[in-house]
Design a protein around this motif. Structure first.
Motif, PDB file in Angstrom:
ATOM      1  N   GLU A 128       1.031  -1.146  -0.106  1.00  0.00           N
ATOM      2  CA  GLU A 128       0.007  -0.241  -0.004  1.00  0.00           C
ATOM      3  C   GLU A 128       0.780   1.311   0.354  1.00  0.00           C
ATOM      4  O   GLU A 128       1.988   1.551   0.470  1.00  0.00           O
ATOM      5  N   ASN A 129       0.440   2.324  -0.696  1.00  0.00           N
ATOM      6  CA  ASN A 129       1.217   3.601  -0.246  1.00  0.00           C
ATOM      7  C   ASN A 129       2.455   3.560  -2.045  1.00  0.00           C
ATOM      8  O   ASN A 129       3.489   4.494  -1.943  1.00  0.00           O
ATOM      9  N   SER A 130       2.577   2.579  -2.589  1.00  0.00           N
ATOM     10  CA  SER A 130       3.694   1.819  -3.251  1.00  0.00           C
ATOM     11  C   SER A 130       3.619   3.731  -4.203  1.00  0.00           C
ATOM     12  O   SER A 130       2.375   4.021  -4.637  1.00  0.00           O
ATOM     13  N   PRO A 131       4.837   3.745  -4.304  1.00  0.00           N
ATOM     14  CA  PRO A 131       4.789   5.358  -6.059  1.00  0.00           C
ATOM     15  C   PRO A 131       3.757   4.564  -7.510  1.00  0.00           C
ATOM     16  O   PRO A 131       4.133   3.932  -7.730  1.00  0.00           O
ATOM     17  N   MET A 132       3.935   6.263  -7.417  1.00  0.00           N
ATOM     18  CA  MET A 132       2.940   6.041  -8.989  1.00  0.00           C
ATOM     19  C   MET A 132       3.668   5.077  -9.872  1.00  0.00           C
ATOM     20  O   MET A 132       5.128   5.415  -9.432  1.00  0.00           O
ATOM     21  N   HIS A 133       3.514   4.448 -10.475  1.00  0.00           N
ATOM     22  CA  HIS A 133       4.274   4.099 -11.230  1.00  0.00           C
ATOM     23  C   HIS A 133       5.530   2.937 -10.849  1.00  0.00           C
ATOM     24  O   HIS A 133       6.228   2.068 -11.462  1.00  0.00           O
ATOM     25  N   THR A 134       5.010   2.379 -10.278  1.00  0.00           N
ATOM     26  CA  THR A 134       5.647   0.788  -9.429  1.00  0.00           C
ATOM     27  C   THR A 134       4.833  -0.413 -10.632  1.00  0.00           C
ATOM     28  O   THR A 134       3.976  -0.081 -11.252  1.00  0.00           O
ATOM     29  N   LYS A 135       6.432  -0.487 -11.156  1.00  0.00           N
ATOM     30  CA  LYS A 135       5.442  -1.830 -12.194  1.00  0.00           C
ATOM     31  C   LYS A 135       5.703  -2.855 -11.584  1.00  0.00           C
ATOM     32  O   LYS A 135       6.050  -3.049 -10.638  1.00  0.00           O
ATOM     33  N   ILE A 136       4.171  -3.749 -12.061  1.00  0.00           N
ATOM     34  CA  ILE A 136       2.482  -4.790 -11.181  1.00  0.00           C
ATOM     35  C   ILE A 136       4.159  -6.211 -11.985  1.00  0.00           C
ATOM     36  O   ILE A 136       4.620  -7.446 -11.846  1.00  0.00           O
ATOM     37  N   TYR A 137       3.961  -5.787 -13.402  1.00  0.00           N
ATOM     38  CA  TYR A 137       4.207  -7.597 -14.356  1.00  0.00           C
ATOM     39  C   TYR A 137       3.850  -6.396 -15.733  1.00  0.00           C
ATOM     40  O   TYR A 137       3.640  -5.609 -15.790  1.00  0.00           O
ATOM     41  N   LYS A 138       4.977  -7.763 -16.385  1.00  0.00           N
ATOM     42  CA  LYS A 138       5.000  -7.692 -18.513  1.00  0.00           C
ATOM     43  C   LYS A 138       4.030  -8.164 -18.679  1.00  0.00           C
ATOM     44  O   LYS A 138       4.655  -9.501 -18.684  1.00  0.00           O
ATOM     45  N   PHE A 139       2.662  -8.127 -19.131  1.00  0.00           N
ATOM     46  CA  PHE A 139       2.482  -9.472 -20.038  1.00  0.00           C
ATOM     47  C   PHE A 139       2.544  -9.803 -20.955  1.00  0.00           C
ATOM     48  O   PHE A 139       2.993  -8.838 -21.633  1.00  0.00           O
ATOM     49  N   GLN A 140       2.476 -10.815 -21.613  1.00  0.00           N
ATOM     50  CA  GLN A 140       3.556 -11.586 -22.735  1.00  0.00           C
ATOM     51  C   GLN A 140       2.371 -12.541 -23.905  1.00  0.00           C
ATOM     52  O   GLN A 140       1.844 -13.235 -23.024  1.00  0.00           O
ATOM     53  N   ALA A 141       1.543 -11.787 -24.943  1.00  0.00           N
ATOM     54  CA  ALA A 141       0.842 -12.684 -25.402  1.00  0.00           C
ATOM     55  C   ALA A 141       1.631 -12.808 -27.169  1.00  0.00           C
ATOM     56  O   ALA A 141       2.419 -11.772 -27.136  1.00  0.00           O
ATOM     57  N   ILE A 142       1.482 -14.470 -27.657  1.00  0.00           N
ATOM     58  CA  ILE A 142       1.420 -14.791 -28.817  1.00  0.00           C
ATOM     59  C   ILE A 142       0.651 -14.868 -30.468  1.00  0.00           C
ATOM     60  O   ILE A 142      -0.571 -15.256 -29.928  1.00  0.00           O
ATOM     61  N   ASP A 143       1.099 -14.407 -31.260  1.00  0.00           N
ATOM     62  CA  ASP A 143       0.149 -14.585 -32.365  1.00  0.00           C
ATOM     63  C   ASP A 143       0.740 -15.514 -33.277  1.00  0.00           C
ATOM     64  O   ASP A 143       2.025 -14.455 -33.766  1.00  0.00           O
ATOM     65  N   HIS A 144       0.883 -15.781 -34.137  1.00  0.00           N
ATOM     66  CA  HIS A 144       1.348 -16.942 -35.019  1.00  0.00           C
ATOM     67  C   HIS A 144       1.273 -16.061 -36.606  1.00  0.00           C
ATOM     68  O   HIS A 144       1.780 -16.795 -37.458  1.00  0.00           O
ATOM     69  N   ASP A 145       0.171 -15.229 -36.479  1.00  0.00           N
ATOM     70  CA  ASP A 145       0.004 -14.506 -37.878  1.00  0.00           C
ATOM     71  C   ASP A 145       0.799 -13.448 -38.228  1.00  0.00           C
ATOM     72  O   ASP A 145       1.313 -13.030 -37.257  1.00  0.00           O
ATOM     73  N   THR A 146       1.447 -13.412 -38.623  1.00  0.00           N
ATOM     74  CA  THR A 146       2.437 -12.529 -39.847  1.00  0.00           C
ATOM     75  C   THR A 146       2.138 -11.081 -39.631  1.00  0.00           C
ATOM     76  O   THR A 146       2.502 -10.402 -39.369  1.00  0.00           O
ATOM     77  N   ASN A 147       0.617 -10.649 -39.822  1.00  0.00           N
ATOM     78  CA  ASN A 147       0.394  -9.205 -40.014  1.00  0.00           C
ATOM     79  C   ASN A 147      -0.115  -9.637 -39.178  1.00  0.00           C
ATOM     80  O   ASN A 147      -0.921  -8.086 -38.682  1.00  0.00           O
ATOM     81  N   SER A 148      -0.655  -9.848 -37.826  1.00  0.00           N
ATOM     82  CA  SER A 148      -0.707  -9.345 -36.319  1.00  0.00           C
ATOM     83  C   SER A 148      -0.197  -7.956 -35.622  1.00  0.00           C
ATOM     84  O   SER A 148       1.127  -7.440 -36.116  1.00  0.00           O
ATOM     85  N   ASN A 149      -1.375  -7.488 -34.711  1.00  0.00           N
ATOM     86  CA  ASN A 149      -1.027  -6.762 -34.827  1.00  0.00           C
ATOM     87  C   ASN A 149      -1.503  -5.787 -32.708  1.00  0.00           C
ATOM     88  O   ASN A 149      -2.906  -5.784 -32.892  1.00  0.00           O
ATOM     89  N   LEU A 150      -0.956  -6.776 -31.494  1.00  0.00           N
ATOM     90  CA  LEU A 150      -1.662  -6.900 -30.334  1.00  0.00           C
ATOM     91  C   LEU A 150      -1.413  -5.840 -29.404  1.00  0.00           C
ATOM     92  O   LEU A 150      -0.678  -4.710 -29.831  1.00  0.00           O
ATOM     93  N   LYS A 151      -2.197  -5.780 -29.238  1.00  0.00           N
ATOM     94  CA  LYS A 151      -3.089  -4.157 -28.348  1.00  0.00           C
ATOM     95  C   LYS A 151      -3.029  -5.176 -26.899  1.00  0.00           C
ATOM     96  O   LYS A 151      -4.647  -5.895 -26.308  1.00  0.00           O
ATOM     97  N   TYR A 152      -2.619  -4.424 -26.072  1.00  0.00           N
ATOM     98  CA  TYR A 152      -3.611  -4.772 -24.450  1.00  0.00           C
ATOM     99  C   TYR A 152      -4.196  -3.881 -23.641  1.00  0.00           C
ATOM    100  O   TYR A 152      -4.290  -2.879 -23.537  1.00  0.00           O
ATOM    101  N   LYS A 153      -5.413  -4.515 -23.123  1.00  0.00           N
ATOM    102  CA  LYS A 153      -6.561  -4.117 -22.837  1.00  0.00           C
ATOM    103  C   LYS A 153      -6.675  -4.505 -21.602  1.00  0.00           C
ATOM    104  O   LYS A 153      -6.681  -5.820 -21.147  1.00  0.00           O
ATOM    105  N   VAL A 154      -7.591  -3.962 -20.286  1.00  0.00           N
ATOM    106  CA  VAL A 154      -7.613  -4.350 -19.375  1.00  0.00           C
ATOM    107  C   VAL A 154      -9.029  -3.458 -19.653  1.00  0.00           C
ATOM    108  O   VAL A 154      -9.684  -3.220 -19.879  1.00  0.00           O
TER     109      VAL A 154
END
Length: 359
Positions: A128-154
């Motif tokens: 609690e009260n951690s500074p703003m912009h504290t990193k929690i995790y880096k999510f990674q998805a994969i797409d086997h299509d060559t023309n894919s363009n991934l966007k991450y969203k909550v």
């Protein structure tokens, strides 16, 4: 002798090409009009085991008409499985033969659903009260299509009011805190549902492909950021003159709370005065008489009141976070009746003492 006009042919096929589609016609000419021509797939220039295996795969995917040389697609192509083929076609008149190579390039379409590299539920801990912009995790998805363009969203947050407390970078997939005012005493667990969406251009009315929603649990870890809270300060209690030794006057743990959690809410009680008359249990804050207290031995300026300071500390320490040593003072006022040694209620504010007699 039958002959083709070229030795090599190049074809591009979309992986959406339907089965049974004619993709090419192998057509040879023979100046000897009397001969009947026949077409077939071969293993290529060498007869190695690999070439024979490739021929099996070609026959599984394509079919050639022996009489016309038309080549059909037998099943749907899949770019992610195989993105090119080489067909060796032989034509023969029964005595002589010729060969051509047909190179097929499979064109990728955006038909694969992206998938997560991680599990379907992840749990994290954030102070609690951690500074703003504290990193929690880096999510990674994969797409086997060559023309894919991934966007991450909550996609959603529980509780909804916490949706602005975190930021998910749509390009990198990095989740960070968006405020420094996350208070465990307000909420101790937040659940996010996250998806990676392939926003590459839609074709033929297809919707954007996305991963299954990933459930993220963020537990808010307590830090020692709250002072012990006392219901009333000073506390006013009554006791009888000449009360026996070891009599419990009051227990402060009934009056003191700490909104922190676990070890951060463990309190320690210490007397800082009147040790001649009282003892205190450092864990419960129970104050007991150390000797028989007689009004006549008290200085007159005390006005029959024992003002007893108590220090309350929640100074527990942790291995991984910094703890502030927080202290409060409680003034317990003990009063005695002059005439009949009965208990009275002392209502004291600051330096003023008001006595009430009981019969």
């Amino acid at each position: 002798m039958p002959r083709f006009s070229k030795h090599k042919y190049y074809i591009e096929l979309s992986e959406e090409t339907p089965a049974k589609t004619i993709i090419f016609q192998a057509k040879a000419k023979d100046l000897d009009k009397v001969h009947h021509l026949q077409y077939r797939f071969t293993a290529g220039p060498s007869s190695s085991e690999n070439n024979n295996s490739d021929l099996d795969k070609i026959n599984d995917m394509f079919e050639i008409n022996l009489e016309t040389g038309f080549i059909f697609l037998k099943k749907k192509l899949d770019y992610e499985d195989q993105n090119s083929f080489t067909l060796y076609v032989e034509v023969t008149d029964g005595q002589f033969s010729s060969n051509i190579r047909i190179f097929i390039k499979v064109i990728d379409i955006n038909d694969s659903r992206p998938v997560w590299k991680s599990d379907q539920q992840l749990t994290f801990y954030l102070n609690e009260n951690s500074p703003m912009h504290t990193k929690i995790y880096k999510f990674q998805a994969i797409d086997h299509d060559t023309n894919s363009n991934l966007k991450y969203k909550v996609m959603s947050t529980t509780p909804v009011r916490c949706s602005s407390w975190f930021n998910l970078d749509s390009e990198s997939g990095v989740l960070t805190s968006a405020t420094s005012h996350i208070d465990r005493e307000v909420i101790d667990k937040i659940v996010l549902y996250i998806a990676a969406i392939d926003v590459a251009g839609k074709t033929k009315g297809r919707r954007h492909q996305s991963t299954p929603e990933l459930r993220i649990v963020i537990n808010i870890r307590d830090v020692n950021d709250n002072y012990p809270h006392i219901q009333s300060n000073p506390l006013y209690i009554e006791m009888e003159e000449e009360s026996p030794v070891n009599k419990t006057v009051l227990c402060l743990n009934e009056y003191v709370t700490d909104n922190d959690f676990g070890q951060h809410a463990v309190l320690k009680y210490e007397l800082h005065g009147q040790e001649e008359f009282f003892t205190i249990d450092e864990k419960t804050g129970c104050i007991t008489t150390k000797r028989i207290i007689d009004r006549e031995i008290l200085p007159s300026y005390w006005e029959n009141t024992l003002e007893t300071p108590v220090r309350i500390c929640d100074n527990q320490k942790s291995d991984d976070i910094e703890i502030l040593e927080i202290e409060n003072d409680v003034f317990a006022k003990f009063s005695k009746d002059e005439e009949n040694k009965a208990a009275i209620q002392a209502k004291i504010r600051a330096e003023k003492v008001k006595k009430e007699n009981y019969n």
